[in-house]
Every structure is written in structure tokens, then in C-alpha cells.
Design a protein around this motif. Structure first.
Motif, PDB file in Angstrom:
ATOM      1  N   UNK A 426       0.953  -1.033   0.184  1.00 52.78           N
ATOM      2  CA  UNK A 426      -0.115  -0.217   0.109  1.00 52.78           C
ATOM      3  C   UNK A 426       0.606   1.899  -0.411  1.00 52.78           C
ATOM      4  N   UNK A 427       1.696   1.440   0.591  1.00 49.97           N
ATOM      5  CA  UNK A 427       2.883   2.233   0.950  1.00 49.97           C
ATOM      6  C   UNK A 427       3.436   2.797  -0.619  1.00 49.97           C
ATOM      7  N   UNK A 428       3.766   1.400  -0.929  1.00 46.63           N
ATOM      8  CA  UNK A 428       4.320   1.753  -2.728  1.00 46.63           C
ATOM      9  C   UNK A 428       3.540   2.510  -3.758  1.00 46.63           C
ATOM     10  N   UNK A 429       2.385   1.742  -3.458  1.00 45.72           N
ATOM     11  CA  UNK A 429       0.677   2.138  -4.230  1.00 45.72           C
ATOM     12  C   UNK A 429       1.230   3.826  -4.362  1.00 45.72           C
ATOM     13  N   UNK A 430       1.097   3.930  -3.104  1.00 46.62           N
ATOM     14  CA  UNK A 430       0.073   5.303  -2.408  1.00 46.62           C
ATOM     15  C   UNK A 430       1.696   6.039  -3.291  1.00 46.62           C
ATOM     16  N   UNK A 431       2.923   6.184  -2.746  1.00 40.39           N
ATOM     17  CA  UNK A 431       3.908   7.072  -3.214  1.00 40.39           C
ATOM     18  C   UNK A 431       3.966   6.798  -4.403  1.00 40.39           C
ATOM     19  N   UNK A 432       3.244   5.727  -5.962  1.00 40.28           N
ATOM     20  CA  UNK A 432       3.916   6.187  -6.683  1.00 40.28           C
ATOM     21  C   UNK A 432       2.359   6.607  -7.694  1.00 40.28           C
ATOM     22  N   UNK A 433       1.238   6.463  -6.719  1.00 37.63           N
ATOM     23  CA  UNK A 433       0.229   6.790  -7.141  1.00 37.63           C
ATOM     24  C   UNK A 433      -0.780   6.303  -7.823  1.00 37.63           C
ATOM     25  N   UNK A 434      -0.428   4.932  -8.159  1.00 37.03           N
ATOM     26  CA  UNK A 434      -0.907   3.893  -9.181  1.00 37.03           C
ATOM     27  C   UNK A 434      -1.734   2.230  -8.408  1.00 37.03           C
ATOM     28  N   UNK A 435      -2.432   3.022  -7.383  1.00 34.00           N
ATOM     29  CA  UNK A 435      -3.181   1.927  -7.219  1.00 34.00           C
ATOM     30  C   UNK A 435      -2.492   0.593  -7.277  1.00 34.00           C
ATOM     31  N   UNK A 451      10.437  -1.084  -7.330  1.00 35.26           N
ATOM     32  CA  UNK A 451      10.904   0.093  -7.357  1.00 35.26           C
ATOM     33  C   UNK A 451      12.548   0.911  -8.140  1.00 35.26           C
ATOM     34  N   UNK A 452      13.090  -0.098  -8.620  1.00 32.77           N
ATOM     35  CA  UNK A 452      13.909   0.361 -10.007  1.00 32.77           C
ATOM     36  C   UNK A 452      13.384   0.391 -10.499  1.00 32.77           C
ATOM     37  N   UNK A 453      12.442  -0.465 -11.174  1.00 33.27           N
ATOM     38  CA  UNK A 453      11.048  -0.252 -12.595  1.00 33.27           C
ATOM     39  C   UNK A 453      10.890   1.089 -12.317  1.00 33.27           C
ATOM     40  N   UNK A 454       9.921   1.471 -11.358  1.00 36.20           N
ATOM     41  CA  UNK A 454       9.190   2.866 -11.405  1.00 36.20           C
ATOM     42  C   UNK A 454      10.112   4.354 -11.305  1.00 36.20           C
ATOM     43  N   UNK A 455      11.128   4.372 -10.838  1.00 35.72           N
ATOM     44  CA  UNK A 455      12.449   5.289 -10.372  1.00 35.72           C
ATOM     45  C   UNK A 455      12.544   5.717 -11.436  1.00 35.72           C
ATOM     46  N   UNK A 457      10.673   6.486 -13.954  1.00 36.89           N
ATOM     47  CA  UNK A 457       9.148   7.776 -14.314  1.00 36.89           C
ATOM     48  C   UNK A 457      10.205   8.479 -13.247  1.00 36.89           C
ATOM     49  N   UNK A 458      10.327   8.749 -12.743  1.00 37.48           N
ATOM     50  CA  UNK A 458      10.343  10.659 -11.632  1.00 37.48           C
ATOM     51  C   UNK A 458      10.930  11.215 -11.908  1.00 37.48           C
ATOM     52  N   UNK A 459      10.831  11.268 -13.060  1.00 36.70           N
ATOM     53  CA  UNK A 459      11.546  12.936 -13.855  1.00 36.70           C
ATOM     54  C   UNK A 459      10.232  13.023 -15.277  1.00 36.70           C
ATOM     55  N   UNK A 469      -3.602   0.150 -25.406  1.00 39.39           N
ATOM     56  CA  UNK A 469      -4.276  -0.937 -25.880  1.00 39.39           C
ATOM     57  C   UNK A 469      -4.452  -2.386 -24.318  1.00 39.39           C
ATOM     58  N   UNK A 470      -3.929  -1.746 -23.690  1.00 42.65           N
ATOM     59  CA  UNK A 470      -3.134  -3.169 -23.025  1.00 42.65           C
ATOM     60  C   UNK A 470      -2.910  -2.735 -21.904  1.00 42.65           C
ATOM     61  N   UNK A 471      -4.180  -2.278 -21.218  1.00 41.43           N
ATOM     62  CA  UNK A 471      -4.024  -1.558 -19.606  1.00 41.43           C
ATOM     63  C   UNK A 471      -3.412  -2.389 -18.555  1.00 41.43           C
ATOM     64  N   UNK A 472      -3.036  -3.229 -18.135  1.00 37.05           N
ATOM     65  CA  UNK A 472      -2.721  -4.156 -17.767  1.00 37.05           C
ATOM     66  C   UNK A 472      -1.496  -3.689 -17.394  1.00 37.05           C
ATOM     67  N   UNK A 473      -0.398  -3.166 -18.094  1.00 40.05           N
ATOM     68  CA  UNK A 473       0.838  -2.699 -18.017  1.00 40.05           C
ATOM     69  C   UNK A 473       1.034  -1.234 -17.902  1.00 40.05           C
ATOM     70  N   UNK A 474       2.553  -0.910 -17.658  1.00 44.75           N
ATOM     71  CA  UNK A 474       2.660   0.644 -18.044  1.00 44.75           C
ATOM     72  C   UNK A 474       3.766   0.994 -18.477  1.00 44.75           C
ATOM     73  N   UNK A 475       3.637   2.011 -19.067  1.00 43.45           N
ATOM     74  CA  UNK A 475       4.754   2.631 -19.870  1.00 43.45           C
ATOM     75  C   UNK A 475       6.482   2.621 -19.632  1.00 43.45           C
ATOM     76  N   UNK A 476       6.532   2.342 -19.046  1.00 41.90           N
ATOM     77  CA  UNK A 476       8.046   2.383 -17.223  1.00 41.90           C
ATOM     78  C   UNK A 476       8.449   0.909 -18.027  1.00 41.90           C
ATOM     79  N   UNK A 477       7.337   0.238 -18.147  1.00 45.44           N
ATOM     80  CA  UNK A 477       7.523  -0.638 -18.073  1.00 45.44           C
ATOM     81  C   UNK A 477       8.874  -1.434 -19.358  1.00 45.44           C
ATOM     82  N   UNK A 478       8.126  -0.558 -20.148  1.00 42.33           N
ATOM     83  CA  UNK A 478       8.258  -0.774 -22.003  1.00 42.33           C
ATOM     84  C   UNK A 478      10.249  -0.506 -21.662  1.00 42.33           C
ATOM     85  N   UNK A 479       9.780   0.397 -20.969  1.00 40.27           N
ATOM     86  CA  UNK A 479      11.200   1.288 -21.094  1.00 40.27           C
ATOM     87  C   UNK A 479      12.363   1.000 -20.502  1.00 40.27           C
ATOM     88  N   UNK A 480      11.979  -0.126 -19.282  1.00 41.64           N
ATOM     89  CA  UNK A 480      12.919  -0.674 -18.355  1.00 41.64           C
ATOM     90  C   UNK A 480      13.055  -1.967 -19.045  1.00 41.64           C
TER      91      UNK A 480
END
Length: 576
Positions: A426-435, A451-455, A457-459, A469-480
Motif C-alpha cells: 500500500x505504501x508503494x502504491x501511494x508513493x507512486x500513485x498507481x493503485x 522500486x527501481x522500475x518505477x524510478x 518515471x521519477x522525472x 490497448x493493454x491496460x494491465x501494463x505501464x509504459x515504464x515497463x516498456x522502457x525498463x
């Protein structure tokens, strides 16, 4: 030991330089789960190790399985108790120690169709299955079998026809995303010092006095070639085992036959059930497996001697699956319900039987030529002991003492700290606002690396948006995937770093443009390259769709292989 090193363009260039400059003790050829496992086992024994894969990690069999970590109930009927015991031990290790973020327990129903003899027969088999799993278990074992009446079974799986069963037995196995698991094994090998490269094809072998002492390796992306020196080469190429042995020269000690297994993927709402389902057919075992917001239904088991890189599912394959699953479903599945289809090839040790379903799933290790070790066969679940056996054989050929395997105690990257991070979800979700649901999805893909993956998106918080078209995944995963997981093509991202290609009705075409643009800066793509990647991916999807309407293997194969291959195109572009 530090976190997993990045596997992006700069790291790839450094790895190519290392291939040419260093002398390795082990050169592993093949980036499926067995080859990745060999690289990890060798690296953690202190051996200087390189792993090369001609296409992408897990691009063959290791991304196209039933996604199960299981002992294999049907092998009990074949009295292969040793294989089942070994596989159940590996299941236990994966769930509890090595990869708890990737391998999860999963309940299954075994429907009973005969009133008198079947329940005691199945009870005895599952009692043995559970007993083998409990022998030497690391922790509290999975729940034992539970007997259900027809009414009780249909409460767990309301989609079943009332007349399709007289009762059922519930038991437990485990599942994993095979492509992500294989990639994680390779990343863990890199963490422990292995030089790991995809798009790196062995084109010939180097001999001194009749002994293989290395290989010439071509960069499939640029056409550059380097000579790699190695005391031992390990052939871990699965269904390509015989092809690589031909390149080495001489006859192999065993042969591998390819058996095609086809699966369909349907949305979760098409089947009303809370567990997996295992059904016996006249040719194979048919699984109905929960898969996030989908179901995986399969598999077939037929001989295949056509294109190995892109095995094609025919209409006959899909009709076979639909016919057999619809025998037990109150609301039948149709072709229109299918979101995705995939076909994989099992590497089976060739035997006297002409029936691929009867060929052994045991693995074999052999020394077909001086300086070469071949390992083949086995099950996905038993990749680790296969790898350990192969490196034991390597140890006989290297010029120094080699310690015993330690991979039973080596967590894969993302496993250490995973349970603590789950407790802070829950704390991780709140920190990044991702649910919380997104945070959980990420934790079950990247573990403590989340946390490294989400980082990334920090900037750029736009990377926290869902993939179009693929709501289960985030764009940051593609960059990672491009910066840290060695993805070089759009297909790598949509088919293996994620499973968008089989989980969406459009099979990734509606996501392709946005994903290509997101990774273009990392991978150095200009507008023309972005357009080419998107077009090639669309052509691949169209060829797969068309092949799945063809009546038989030959026709389906002809349609599928006609599609452009991004890695083949990359070579052509480099050499022009």
C-alpha cells in the motif's frame, strides 16, 4: 552482491567487447530456460561464463509452455516417479526460496466421470503426488487433495456441465510466466558475472587438434563477427540441438524431436471458475488455467518438422482444443472468444515410440565431441537440475577444480526482499500513485526490483500511464525492458517482456506505435526505424492470424514464415 546490472545498449556493447577480449571457461549456446540455467549454475560456481542466444531470451519453447511449475501427474501413470519427485522438489524450491515473486501456487480440479473405480484410482495417484511433494519440503507444503461432490465441484467451477462429472478432486500445483522467469534466470546469471547476449548467433566452431575451443559469433543486429575462446561449449539449444551438432560436425549422442503444443487464450469472463482444470484427452492432457484476466487452454501434442523459430498453430489445432474443452463447458467457447493463440515446440529425446506423447521427458547430458557438452530433454520445471548436470560434465573438462552446484540456494533477482515489499504494498502504491492492484502486478513481475522500475518515471510521470490497448501494463515497463532487460525489438517487448501479444484481441497492434516511440530514444531508433518495427510487428500478427485459419500444418507454416522477421531484417540492413 549488487542489484542486477542494466542490460541496455551500452551494456550490450561492453558485452560484445568482452566476448572478443576474454577467454571463457564455459560458452553456453541457447538462451532458453536450460541455457540460462546453465549460465547461472556455471557463474555461481566461479566459472568464467558467456551465454549467447541467436534470437531473444525465451523466444522459443521457453515462452510458449503451459506456464506451469508442476510435477506432471501424467508421468505417474508412466511410472516415472523419479521425474515427478524431482519436478515437485523444484516446484517447492521455486515457490518458497528461489523465485516466490514469479512462481505461485494454483489450485486445480480433476473432474471424475466414473462413479465406482475412478475416485479411488485418482485418490491413490494424488496421495502419491502429495506425498512426493512433502518429502523434504522446505516449508509448509501446499494443501492436500480435497474430495468434492458434483455440487461442490460446480461451486468452484460453475462453468462445468452438470453431466460432465460425477465429482472431482482438488489438488495444487504452481504457475509462472515462463518468458519472464527465463529472462530472470539470465539476468541472475549476469548479476553473478556471466556475459549474457541475445541476437548473438554461433556461425561456426573453432578447433585445435580436433577439440572445440571456441566459436565464431555473429551480432545479428550489425553483422559484426567475433571469435570467442572457451574451454568448453555447452549446446543448450532445445529443438535446435541436432542443428548445432551438425555445425559442430560428427554425430550426436542423442537426437531431439519437436512436439508442437498449441494453447489458446480467452478472456476470464468466458469461463466461470475459480480454479484450474485438468482434463484427459485421447492424445494429451488439456489444461484450463487461470491467467490474470484471462484463461489459457491447451495443449496439443503433435510431431513437428517444419520451421522451428515460428511454429504455426493451424485451424485444426484450435478446433481440437475447442472440441475437447467444450465437452465439459456449459457455455461453449467459439473462435470469436479467442484473444490469443501461441504454439511452442517441446524438445523430446527421440526414442523408439513414434508417438510424441510417449517420448521421455527425462533429460540427457552427453559429450558428442571433445570440448562440447549437449544437454536436452526434460521439463521446464526441472531446468535447474538439468543445468547442474550439464555443468558437472563441464567440470570434468576445465583446467581447475570446480565446486558443486549452489543454485538451490541462489534466489533469482527480485526474490530477496520480495515478501517484505509485499507487506508494504500500500505504501508503494501511494508513493507512486498507481493503485494497489498495479503495485501487486508489478511485484509479481519484478519482485523487489519494482522500486527501481518505477524510478525510471521519477522525472517523467507520463511513464506511469497504462500502455495504450493493454491496460494491465505501464509504459515504464516498456522502457525498463529496453534499458535493463535486453529488449532490442518491438516483438521482444510485446511478446516476451510483456504478454500483450497473446492477452489482447488486437494482439499488440494497438500498442505498437506508442511502445516503439517510448523506447526509441533508448534504442537509438529514428522515425524510419520506428515505422519499420511497427510495420514488421503488424505483419507478424497478420501472418499468425492467417495461419490459424489454415487447415493443416503445412499450409499454416507457409503463411507464418512469409512474414518479415525483424532480426533477419536487421542483419540485411547492416550488411547492405
Amino acid at each position: 552482491m549488487s542489484a542486477v546490472p542494466p542490460m541496455g545498449p551500452e551494456a550490450r556493447a561492453a558485452a560484445w567487447a568482452a566476448l572478443a577480449a576474454e577467454e571463457f571457461e564455459v560458452l553456453v549456446v541457447g538462451g532458453g530456460v536450460t541455457g540460462a540455467g546453465v549460465a547461472l549454475d556455471a557463474a555461481t560456481r566461479g566459472l568464467r561464463t558467456a551465454l549467447v542466444e541467436a534470437r531473444d531470451f525465451a523466444s522459443g519453447t521457453s515462452s510458449r509452455s503451459s506456464k506451469l511449475f508442476h510435477g506432471g501427474l501424467r508421468y505417474l501413470e508412466q511410472f516415472d516417479f523419479g521425474l515427478v519427485r524431482e519436478a515437485l522438489h523444484e516446484r517447492d524450491l521455486a515457490v518458497n526460496r528461489i523465485s516466490p515473486h514469479l512462481v505461485k501456487p494454483l489450485p486445480f480440479l480433476y473432474p471424475l466421470t466414473h462413479r465406482v473405480w475412478e475416485r479411488p484410482y485418482v485418490t491413490a495417484g494424488l496421495a502419491l503426488y502429495d506425498g512426493l511433494a512433502r518429502f523434504g519440503a522446505l516449508s509448509e507444503p501446499m494443501p492436500s487433495q480435497k474430495h468434492l461432490s458434483r455440487t461442490g465441484a460446480r461451486k468452484l467451477f460453475p462453468a462445468l456441465k452438470p453431466d460432465a462429472l460425477v465429482g472431482a478432486v482438488r489438488y495444487y500445483d504452481a504457475q509462472a510466466d515462463d518468458a519472464r522467469h527465463t529472462l530472470t534466470v539470465a539476468l541472475t546469471a549476469a548479476k553473478y558475472g556471466a556475459t549474457v547476449l541475445n541476437s548473438a548467433e554461433v556461425v561456426s566452431f573453432t578447433r585445435v587438434g580436433g577439440r572445440v575451443v571456441g566459436a565464431r559469433v555473429r551480432d545479428v543486429e550489425t553483422g559484426q563477427e567475433v571469435d570467442v575462446r572457451s574451454q568448453v561449449v555447452v549446446n543448450a539449444t532445445g529443438v535446435w540441438t541436432d542443428d548445432l551438432q551438425t555445425l559442430v560436425g560428427g554425430r550426436g549422442r542423442f537426437h531431439v524431436r519437436a512436439s508442437k503444443g498449441v494453447h489458446i487464450v480467452v478472456p476470464r469472463d468466458r469461463i466461470n471458475g475459480e480454479t484450474g482444470l485438468i482434463l484427459k484427452t485421447e492424445k494429451s492432457v488439456l489444461f484450463v488455467i487461470p491467467w490474470g484476466s484471462h484463461w489459457i487452454v491447451g495443449t496439443t501434442d503433435t510431431d513437428w518438422d517444419l520451421d522451428k523459430a515460428h511454429p504455426a498453430a493451424s485451424k485444426a489445432d484450435i478446433d481440437y482444443i475447442l472440441e475437447h474443452v467444450n465437452k465439459v463447458l456449459a457455455t461453449p467457447l467459439t473462435h470469436e472468444d479467442i484473444s490469443g493463440v501461441y504454439a511452442g515446440l517441446r524438445p523430446l529425446l527421440s526414442g523408439e515410440s513414434e508417438d510424441t506423447s510417449q517420448l521421455s521427458r527425462e533429460h540427457a547430458v552427453a559429450r558428442p565431441s571433445p570440448g562440447v557438452i549437449s544437454v536436452a530433454g526434460g521439463k521446464y520445471t526441472t531446468y535447474r537440475p538439468m543445468a547442474a548436470d550439464a555443468v558437472d560434465a563441464v567440470a570434468e573438462d576445465v583446467t581447475r577444480a570446480v565446486p558443486a552446484s549452489v543454485t538451490e540456494d541462489i534466489p533469482l533477482v527480485g526474490a530477496e526482499g520480495y515478501h517484505a515489499m509485499v507487506n508494504s504494498l500500500d505504501r508503494l502504491a501511494e508513493q507512486w500513485g498507481i493503485g494497489a492492484y498495479r503495485a501487486e502486478h508489478l511485484l509479481n513481475r519484478y519482485g523487489s526490483l519494482t522500486p527501481d522500475v518505477l524510478a525510471l518515471a521519477a522525472d517523467d510521470r507520463s511513464l506511469l500511464q497504462a500502455v495504450p490497448g493493454a491496460e494491465e501494463y505501464l509504459m515504464v515497463e516498456m522502457v525498463w525492458g529496453a534499458t535493463h532487460e535486453g529488449a532490442l525489438h518491438l516483438d521482444d517487448l510485446l511478446a516476451r517482456r510483456t504478454r500483450i501479444s497473446i492477452e489482447t484481441p488486437h494482439r499488440g497492434t494497438e500498442s505498437a506505435q506508442a511502445v516503439a516511440e517510448a523506447v526509441a530514444g533508448v534504442l537509438g531508433w529514428d522515425d524510419e526505424r520506428v515505422a519499420n518495427e511497427v510495420a514488421a510487428y503488424a505483419a507478424r500478427v497478420e501472418a499468425e492470424r492467417r495461419s490459424q485459419t489454415e487447415a493443416d500444418d503445412q499450409a499454416a507454416d507457409a503463411v507464418r514464415v512469409a512474414a518479415p522477421d525483424t532480426r533477419a531484417v536487421a542483419v540485411g540492413r547492416a550488411l547492405v
